[in-house]
Design an enzyme around this catalytic site. Structure first.
Site, PDB file in Angstrom:
ATOM      1  N   ASN A   9       0.861  -1.186   0.000  1.00  0.00           N
ATOM      2  CA  ASN A   9       0.000   0.000   0.000  1.00  0.00           C
ATOM      3  C   ASN A   9       0.899   1.238   0.000  1.00  0.00           C
ATOM      4  O   ASN A   9       1.450   1.594   1.034  1.00  0.00           O
ATOM      5  CB  ASN A   9      -0.913  -0.029   1.234  1.00  0.00           C
ATOM      6  CG  ASN A   9      -1.794   1.208   1.319  1.00  0.00           C
ATOM      7  OD1 ASN A   9      -1.846   2.018   0.396  1.00  0.00           O
ATOM      8  ND2 ASN A   9      -2.483   1.359   2.446  1.00  0.00           N
ATOM      9  N   TRP A  10       1.004   1.842  -1.152  1.00  0.00           N
ATOM     10  CA  TRP A  10       1.907   3.007  -1.283  1.00  0.00           C
ATOM     11  C   TRP A  10       1.342   4.265  -0.639  1.00  0.00           C
ATOM     12  O   TRP A  10       2.039   5.258  -0.524  1.00  0.00           O
ATOM     13  CB  TRP A  10       2.198   3.283  -2.763  1.00  0.00           C
ATOM     14  CG  TRP A  10       2.964   2.213  -3.463  1.00  0.00           C
ATOM     15  CD1 TRP A  10       3.441   1.043  -2.916  1.00  0.00           C
ATOM     16  CD2 TRP A  10       3.365   2.198  -4.840  1.00  0.00           C
ATOM     17  NE1 TRP A  10       4.107   0.314  -3.876  1.00  0.00           N
ATOM     18  CE2 TRP A  10       4.071   0.995  -5.055  1.00  0.00           C
ATOM     19  CE3 TRP A  10       3.188   3.086  -5.901  1.00  0.00           C
ATOM     20  CZ2 TRP A  10       4.599   0.662  -6.310  1.00  0.00           C
ATOM     21  CZ3 TRP A  10       3.711   2.751  -7.142  1.00  0.00           C
ATOM     22  CH2 TRP A  10       4.420   1.555  -7.343  1.00  0.00           C
ATOM     23  N   LYS A  11       0.056   4.248  -0.302  1.00  0.00           N
ATOM     24  CA  LYS A  11      -0.608   5.426   0.263  1.00  0.00           C
ATOM     25  C   LYS A  11      -0.369   6.641  -0.649  1.00  0.00           C
ATOM     26  O   LYS A  11      -0.289   6.480  -1.862  1.00  0.00           O
ATOM     27  CB  LYS A  11      -0.148   5.650   1.706  1.00  0.00           C
ATOM     28  CG  LYS A  11      -0.306   4.365   2.548  1.00  0.00           C
ATOM     29  CD  LYS A  11      -0.105   4.547   4.013  1.00  0.00           C
ATOM     30  CE  LYS A  11      -0.258   3.203   4.724  1.00  0.00           C
ATOM     31  NZ  LYS A  11      -0.160   3.306   6.173  1.00  0.00           N
ATOM     32  N   HIS A  97      -9.500   1.287   5.064  1.00  0.00           N
ATOM     33  CA  HIS A  97      -8.213   1.465   5.743  1.00  0.00           C
ATOM     34  C   HIS A  97      -8.414   2.375   6.953  1.00  0.00           C
ATOM     35  O   HIS A  97      -9.226   3.315   6.908  1.00  0.00           O
ATOM     36  CB  HIS A  97      -7.188   2.065   4.774  1.00  0.00           C
ATOM     37  CG  HIS A  97      -5.803   2.004   5.322  1.00  0.00           C
ATOM     38  ND1 HIS A  97      -5.340   2.905   6.248  1.00  0.00           N
ATOM     39  CD2 HIS A  97      -4.803   1.109   5.113  1.00  0.00           C
ATOM     40  CE1 HIS A  97      -4.098   2.574   6.573  1.00  0.00           C
ATOM     41  NE2 HIS A  97      -3.747   1.487   5.899  1.00  0.00           N
ATOM     42  N   GLU A  99      -6.785   4.757   8.019  1.00  0.00           N
ATOM     43  CA  GLU A  99      -6.589   6.183   7.720  1.00  0.00           C
ATOM     44  C   GLU A  99      -7.847   6.786   7.102  1.00  0.00           C
ATOM     45  O   GLU A  99      -8.159   7.959   7.322  1.00  0.00           O
ATOM     46  CB  GLU A  99      -5.358   6.347   6.808  1.00  0.00           C
ATOM     47  CG  GLU A  99      -4.072   6.071   7.588  1.00  0.00           C
ATOM     48  CD  GLU A  99      -2.936   5.473   6.782  1.00  0.00           C
ATOM     49  OE1 GLU A  99      -2.971   5.514   5.541  1.00  0.00           O
ATOM     50  OE2 GLU A  99      -2.002   4.939   7.411  1.00  0.00           O
ATOM     51  N   GLU A 169      -5.293  -4.811  10.586  1.00  0.00           N
ATOM     52  CA  GLU A 169      -4.227  -3.823  10.766  1.00  0.00           C
ATOM     53  C   GLU A 169      -4.444  -3.076  12.087  1.00  0.00           C
ATOM     54  O   GLU A 169      -5.210  -2.093  12.115  1.00  0.00           O
ATOM     55  CB  GLU A 169      -4.237  -2.809   9.622  1.00  0.00           C
ATOM     56  CG  GLU A 169      -4.011  -3.403   8.255  1.00  0.00           C
ATOM     57  CD  GLU A 169      -3.468  -2.366   7.282  1.00  0.00           C
ATOM     58  OE1 GLU A 169      -2.388  -2.596   6.746  1.00  0.00           O
ATOM     59  OE2 GLU A 169      -4.111  -1.320   7.081  1.00  0.00           O
ATOM     60  N   GLY A 175       2.757   2.294  10.763  1.00  0.00           N
ATOM     61  CA  GLY A 175       3.715   3.391  10.615  1.00  0.00           C
ATOM     62  C   GLY A 175       4.460   3.729  11.891  1.00  0.00           C
ATOM     63  O   GLY A 175       5.116   4.769  11.974  1.00  0.00           O
ATOM     64  N   SER A 215       3.521  -2.249  10.210  1.00  0.00           N
ATOM     65  CA  SER A 215       4.980  -2.351  10.360  1.00  0.00           C
ATOM     66  C   SER A 215       5.535  -3.718   9.971  1.00  0.00           C
ATOM     67  O   SER A 215       6.452  -4.221  10.615  1.00  0.00           O
ATOM     68  CB  SER A 215       5.410  -1.964  11.779  1.00  0.00           C
ATOM     69  OG  SER A 215       5.070  -0.613  12.035  1.00  0.00           O
ATOM     70  N   GLY A 236       2.842  -1.181   4.294  1.00  0.00           N
ATOM     71  CA  GLY A 236       2.884   0.248   3.989  1.00  0.00           C
ATOM     72  C   GLY A 236       4.300   0.694   3.681  1.00  0.00           C
ATOM     73  O   GLY A 236       4.820   0.470   2.588  1.00  0.00           O
ATOM     74  N   GLY A 237       4.950   1.305   4.658  1.00  0.00           N
ATOM     75  CA  GLY A 237       6.267   1.921   4.460  1.00  0.00           C
ATOM     76  C   GLY A 237       7.285   1.028   3.755  1.00  0.00           C
ATOM     77  O   GLY A 237       8.007   1.489   2.860  1.00  0.00           O
TER      78      GLY A 237
HETATM   79  P1  13P Z   1       3.084   0.332   7.681  1.00  0.00           P
HETATM   80  O1  13P Z   1       3.581  -0.951   7.062  1.00  0.00           O
HETATM   81  O2  13P Z   1       3.837   1.534   7.199  1.00  0.00           O
HETATM   82  O3  13P Z   1       2.992   0.235   9.162  1.00  0.00           O
HETATM   83  O4  13P Z   1       1.588   0.560   7.147  1.00  0.00           O
HETATM   84  C1  13P Z   1       0.686  -0.479   7.208  1.00  0.00           C
HETATM   85  C2  13P Z   1      -0.505  -0.113   6.436  1.00  0.00           C
HETATM   86  O5  13P Z   1      -1.223   0.793   6.785  1.00  0.00           O
HETATM   87  C3  13P Z   1      -0.791  -0.847   5.195  1.00  0.00           C
HETATM   88  O6  13P Z   1      -2.038  -0.564   4.716  1.00  0.00           O
END
Ligand code: 13P
Length: 252
Positions: A9-11, A97, A99, A169, A175, A215, A236-237
């Protein structure tokens, strides 16, 4: 056998040029090491889906949108419908998600409508659930995640639920560099699967992929993915770095 999936997930990250470079590098590394362990899904910004789709053609890599509208079509300036995502040949969409829940006010009801839109247009929703830190600390995380799943998914037919992917999640792990332990992940995944089994029967529940997100890194992926109810990851990251992401795919 349920499908193993590693989704990046590149956000809201990367310019088009950077996105193309990252994609090229992920493709090169996966091909060089002949890695076919899991379905690899790149969840790029909407704007790049068409470009990246052309770039990954023939590689086996799949794409996902990061969101879609709860509405079918119409006067919703700035929104993207599930039908639009399907029309460019993108098979997955992330729904709910944390967010989106937190910053954009997405409720159980809105998310149920988004799931319906996705499925009605032939997309596979990757439905996210997970508790914030205060709920984990209060010890009510299992109830909260149950309510997220029940309120937004349990109206689905037995056929429809089996076309859905779930991603657990925990918000406190997103993050933050603070991963759930493999035991915490396994426990919650087993709880989610038990609820699915109670509603749809054990055989159906056994077919639904439940991904872990929060993470996930190259150095913790193996242990997380070794859990019997963890069927891959939503990353994510670490998905923004080609080598790190490919190492996570390898661990699956
Ligand atoms: P991180 O891997 O950066 O913690 O993010 C997880 C995430 O929100 C994937 O959708």
């Amino acid at each position: 056998m349920r499908q193993k999936i590693v989704a990046g997930n590149w956000k809201m990250n990367k310019t088009l040029e950077e996105a193309s470079m990252l994609t090229a590098e992920v493709m090169r590394l996966l091909a060089a090491e002949a890695i076919h362990t899991a379905e690899v899904v790149l969840c790029t910004p909407f704007l790049y889906l068409t470009n990246i789709k052309a770039q990954v053609a023939g590689s086996g890599i799949q794409l996902a949108a990061q969101n879609c509208s709860e509405h079918e079509w119409g006067a919703y300036t700035g929104e993207i419908s599930a039908a639009m995502v399907m029309s460019i040949g993108v098979p997955y969409v992330i729904v709910g998600h944390s967010e989106r829940r937190q910053y954009f006010g997405e409720t159980h009801k809105i998310l149920a409508a988004k799931v319906d839109q996705a499925l009605a247009h032939g997309l596979t929703p990757i439905f996210c659930c997970g508790e914030p830190l205060e709920i984990r600390e209060a010890g009510t995380h299992e109830q909260l995640v149950k309510s997220q799943v029940v309120e937004s998914l349990f109206h689905l037919s037995p056929e429809a639920i089996q076309k859905t992917v779930i991603a657990y999640e925990p918000v406190w792990a997103i993050g933050t560099g603070k991963t759930a332990t493999s035991q915490q992940a396994q426990d919650m995944h087993a709880v989610i699967r038990a609820h699915l089994a109670a509603k749809y029967g054990q055989p159906a529940a056994e077919e639904i992929s439940i991904l872990y997100g929060g993470s996930v890194k190259a150095d913790n992926a193996k242990e997380l993915f070794a859990c019997p109810d963890v069927d891959g990851g939503l990353v994510g990251g670490a998905s923004l770095k080609s080598r790190e992401f490919v190492e996570i795919v390898k661990a699956c």
